[in-house]
Structures are given as structure tokens and as C-alpha cells.
Scaffold this active site. Sequence first.
Site, PDB file in Angstrom:
ATOM      1  N   ASP A 230     -10.721   1.114   0.244  1.00 55.60           N
ATOM      2  CA  ASP A 230      -9.567   2.147   0.356  1.00 55.60           C
ATOM      3  C   ASP A 230      -9.567   3.315  -0.860  1.00 55.60           C
ATOM      4  O   ASP A 230      -9.278   3.023  -1.837  1.00 55.60           O
ATOM      5  CB  ASP A 230      -8.341   1.561   0.759  1.00 55.60           C
ATOM      6  N   LYS A 237      -6.885   8.109  -4.289  1.00 56.96           N
ATOM      7  CA  LYS A 237      -6.109   7.071  -5.397  1.00 56.96           C
ATOM      8  C   LYS A 237      -6.665   7.417  -6.589  1.00 56.96           C
ATOM      9  O   LYS A 237      -7.740   7.677  -6.928  1.00 56.96           O
ATOM     10  CB  LYS A 237      -6.464   5.610  -5.170  1.00 56.96           C
ATOM     11  N   ASP A 248      -9.232  -4.546   0.685  1.00 60.97           N
ATOM     12  CA  ASP A 248      -8.295  -3.960   1.534  1.00 60.97           C
ATOM     13  C   ASP A 248      -8.608  -4.344   2.862  1.00 60.97           C
ATOM     14  O   ASP A 248      -8.164  -4.035   3.930  1.00 60.97           O
ATOM     15  CB  ASP A 248      -8.261  -2.396   1.338  1.00 60.97           C
ATOM     16  N   GLU A 309      -3.416   4.550   5.470  1.00 60.04           N
ATOM     17  CA  GLU A 309      -4.316   4.300   6.549  1.00 60.04           C
ATOM     18  C   GLU A 309      -4.146   2.852   7.232  1.00 60.04           C
ATOM     19  O   GLU A 309      -4.452   2.904   8.331  1.00 60.04           O
ATOM     20  CB  GLU A 309      -5.839   4.471   5.978  1.00 60.04           C
ATOM     21  N   ARG A 311      -1.668   1.255   8.268  1.00 61.45           N
ATOM     22  CA  ARG A 311      -0.663   1.384   9.453  1.00 61.45           C
ATOM     23  C   ARG A 311      -1.515   2.132  10.489  1.00 61.45           C
ATOM     24  O   ARG A 311      -1.156   1.833  11.798  1.00 61.45           O
ATOM     25  CB  ARG A 311       0.610   1.917   9.151  1.00 61.45           C
TER      26      ARG A 311
HETATM   27  N1  BES Z   1      -4.047  -0.714   0.771  1.00 62.30           N
HETATM   28  C1  BES Z   1      -3.035  -0.063   0.243  1.00 62.30           C
HETATM   29  C2  BES Z   1      -1.968  -0.779  -0.161  1.00 62.30           C
HETATM   30  C3  BES Z   1      -2.150  -1.540  -1.624  1.00 62.30           C
HETATM   31  C4  BES Z   1      -2.420  -1.017  -2.639  1.00 62.30           C
HETATM   32  C5  BES Z   1      -2.177  -2.993  -1.506  1.00 62.30           C
HETATM   33  C6  BES Z   1      -2.515  -1.812  -3.875  1.00 62.30           C
HETATM   34  C7  BES Z   1      -2.422  -3.835  -2.232  1.00 62.30           C
HETATM   35  C8  BES Z   1      -2.457  -3.314  -3.817  1.00 62.30           C
HETATM   36  C9  BES Z   1      -2.500   1.057   1.371  1.00 62.30           C
HETATM   37  O1  BES Z   1      -3.606   1.535   2.098  1.00 62.30           O
HETATM   38  C10 BES Z   1      -1.834   2.149   0.786  1.00 62.30           C
HETATM   39  O2  BES Z   1      -2.333   2.857  -0.044  1.00 62.30           O
HETATM   40  N2  BES Z   1      -0.533   2.187   0.953  1.00 62.30           N
HETATM   41  C11 BES Z   1       0.389   3.295   0.173  1.00 62.30           C
HETATM   42  C12 BES Z   1       1.202   3.895   1.292  1.00 62.30           C
HETATM   43  C13 BES Z   1       1.985   4.998   0.848  1.00 62.30           C
HETATM   44  C14 BES Z   1       0.974   6.091   0.810  1.00 62.30           C
HETATM   45  C15 BES Z   1       2.775   5.495   2.027  1.00 62.30           C
HETATM   46  C16 BES Z   1       1.297   2.501  -0.979  1.00 62.30           C
HETATM   47  O3  BES Z   1       1.718   1.408  -0.578  1.00 62.30           O
HETATM   48  O4  BES Z   1       1.281   3.439  -2.004  1.00 62.30           O
HETATM   49 ZN    ZN Z   2      -5.216   0.372   2.398  1.00 66.14          ZN
HETATM   50 MN    MN Z   3      -4.289   3.303   1.401  1.00 65.01          MN
END
Ligand code: BES
Ligand code: ZN
Ligand code: MN
Length: 457
Positions: A230, A237, A248, A309, A311
Site C-alpha cells: 500500500d 503515504k 497490508d 483502498e 474498503r
Molecule cells: N493499510 C492502511 C491502514 C493501516 C495503516 C494499517 C497503518 C496498519 C498500519 C489503509 O489502507 C489506510 O491507508 N487507511 C487510511 C484511511 C484514510 C485515508 C481514510 C488511514 O487509516 O489513514
Molecule cells: Zn491499506
Molecule cells: Mn491505504
Amino acid sequence: MPLAKTAADQRAIPISLLRPAAWAQFARTAPARLRNTAATVQFSAKAGQCLCLWDSQGRLERVVYGLGETGAMSVRGLPGRLPAGEYRIVEAPADFDDGQGALAWALGTYRFDRYKRESGEPPPRLAAGDGDDAAWTAVAKACAMARDMVNAPANDMGPSDIETIAAGLAKAHGAALSVTRGAALIEGYPAVHAVGRAATSKRAPRMIEMSWGKTNHPLIAVVGKGVVFDTGGLDLKPSAGMRWMKKDMGGAAHALALAQMIMASALPVRLCVLAPVVENAVAGDAMRPGDILASRKGLSIEVGNTDAEGRLVLADALTRAAELEPALTIDLATLTGAARVALGPDVVPFYTDDDGLAEDLAAASRAVEDPLWRMPMWAGYDPALDSDVADLKNDPDPWSQAGSVTAALFLKRFAPTGPWAHFDIFAWNARARPGWPQGAEAQAIRAVFAMLKARYR
Ligand code: BES
Ligand code: ZN
Ligand code: MN
């Protein structure tokens, strides 16, 4: 208590597992040498305290390990403190579960050293008891598989690698595997395709579906987020946030591991494992902020943030699950950073509207020491997902704050209307402790499996 089955077992180094209350009694009758050693290191059978007693030839003679007030799972911390060799448990509290202890030992010897030239000395071995070995070995193997998959770097754990693992698992257990890709993916799983299409063709997105079991048994759908890496997509990121995103695909790894537990123990259920497997990459045809995606359910989704992504791919997978009308649906996903803000790395938040299911999961979680905590699927935050231009959006309004809750609410718009539980897992040990090395961790699936066994066995 595991009995010594063979002569070799009898030669195994004896281990006493003690709680602090039992220690006082134990010390009174123990040889002075042991008492004195204990006194010098202030041993009092606190959780994780380990006392090794060596004989005059320098051989390890016996081991005393403190359980504190914890359960058998703290045995995870023991093998890492011992030299290679054969051991057996000769003493343990009356309520100590041998199978759970053996499982804890196995989980505690896990290592990920396949990329190292030298792999160190072999882990200490626990002589088998006379209990039901098959029950815990299936769980130990499945957890090791999930951890290996999560620990593997993304360059060696791409979509095709996950597909190969799923195919191997299906073959081993007589399950059917079908993989949707290419034009059929655009048609059947448009959101999965949209998230994964920016990856190189060798790492193309796909939907993996594995089916197993007898038609007259109740259907359990297990869905797992399989984002092999991811980057965040165009909403890239920052480096610190991207560093560990090889994990991920943890949801998919956990889903396959849970399936392995179920199939290896021949639980009388029917299984459908759904793993949308994609790379959230950056390229000219990556989905963009503001794009409006089609979904399998027919709902249009505005992409407010390409980093939300997980969801999106789960939306299509849950829609597919709903079409099968399962008796129960479980999904596992490294879905939000907000889940960690809420509960930290070790406690897994789960969401369900089914109170009976929540109670069963909580009870199983306590029984097998696999920490879960129910969170509210708070309908009041649902409007945070409303979009001005589409049926919903993937980045909730900031006023709603609770990112793990609103992610669950997003999934709910696609999930089956029947019993469903969603687990926002971390799949990772952020800090190293004896028995819990830094890196991949199997979370929630031991509890889910225990719940399923209690319900369906
Ligand atoms: N895979 C990430 C969530 C994640 C981050 C899990 C770090 C474990 C450790 C996910 O795809 C993500 O980036 N989520 C975002 C959602 C937001 C953009 C609405 C998040 O949690 O910041
Ligand atoms: Zn993710
Ligand atoms: Mn993400």
C-alpha cells in the site's frame, strides 16, 4: 500434564510452570541449590520469569518458569530463553491447558529467517503430550503460515504468490479455487480492478475465491484484504507510513490461515474464502482523488482518498459474500491506522451488530488469549460517508473522527445483512518481547476459530 511417552521424552529436561502462589510451596521443598539460585535473581514466578538450574557438568538440569497470573499463552515467552534441546512440562497449575501450552510454545519458537544466510541454532523442542495434538498443531501451522506471508517482502509476496499459496492450500484440502482477473474482473469486481490496475501486469489485480465443504453444512464466508503493498496510491503515504505496508495483505493471509484451521480440523461447515488481491501502486492509470468508481453492488463510490483502498476492494468482496447468503461472514483487514489509535497494536477491534456473535467472540477471545474488543458500529456516524456526487465516498468527513468505526460503517453498506463480524487487525508486533518477535503476528483468527468450534463442532 503431558506424560512422557518414550524414553527420549523421559530424558527431556523437566519444566515446572508455576504461579506466584505455588512458588512459595514449591521453594520450600526444592533443593537448596535451586532456592539459592532463585534468591539471587529474585525469582518469584512472575509472568515471564525463567529460572535455569545447571548441574555440575554444566548441563541444564531443570527449568522453572513463572506464569504470574496469566494463562498458558505466556509459555510463548519460554522457548526463546532456553538452549536447543528436548523439554517436557512436568508440573503446571491445575487449570493449565496442555494443548494451549503446546500451541503457545510453537508460536513462541516462530522465526522468520529465510532471507538470512545463517539461521542460528534449532529451536528447543517440547516433547509431545498425550493430548489431542491435531487440534493445536493445525492452529500453530496456520498461524506460522499467516506470519510467513505477512513477513515476506512485497517483492516476493505479490498477487501471484498469494494465488499460488491459495492454490496449494486448496489442493491440500480438496477445495475448489477460482480466480477472477482481466476483463472478468473489470466486469465482476470493478472496485477491485480500479484499486489494482496501476500495478505492473505481472502483479495484476485479481479476486481469489476458494470453496470447501459439504453442501449440507452451514456456509461461512471469510473475506480478507489482500493489498500486497500500500503506497497510498496518488495520495502517497509519507515514508514512515509506507515502511511496513508489505503487511497490508495481512487480512488475506489471516483469511487463508483461518480456512486452513477449519479445513485441517474438518469442521462441519462449508467455507468460502474471498481474497481481493491488489497492489495499491502509483502509475499513469492509477485511480485518482475525485474518481467515481463502480462497485459490484451497483453503488457508485467517490474516491476522496486513494489511500482508503482497503474498503474499496472489500466492498466488492463483501458483495460477493452476500450473494452466497452465508450463515456467517467474517472479514479481516489491516484497514485503518485509527484502529491503533483506539486500541494500540495488540488488541483487535471488531464490529458486529449481532450481540450473540459478539458475546461468543469475546468468550472465545478470553479462552484462547487472543485479545479482541468489540467496538460500536455507531450508525450516527454513517452520514460522514455521504458524497455530494456519488452514492458514498471512501474518505469520511473529518467531523466523525473515529476512523476505524467509519471504515466499518463503509463496509456495512456492502456486507451481507445476516450475521457479520469485521476485524480491523494490525497483524504486527511493533516491539520485540520474548516469544513475540518484532514483525508479523497472527491476530483474531485463533479466537474466531475457537468461536466456530464452539458453535459448529
Ligand atoms: N493499510 C492502511 C491502514 C493501516 C495503516 C494499517 C497503518 C496498519 C498500519 C489503509 O489502507 C489506510 O491507508 N487507511 C487510511 C484511511 C484514510 C485515508 C481514510 C488511514 O487509516 O489513514
Ligand atoms: Zn491499506
Ligand atoms: Mn491505504
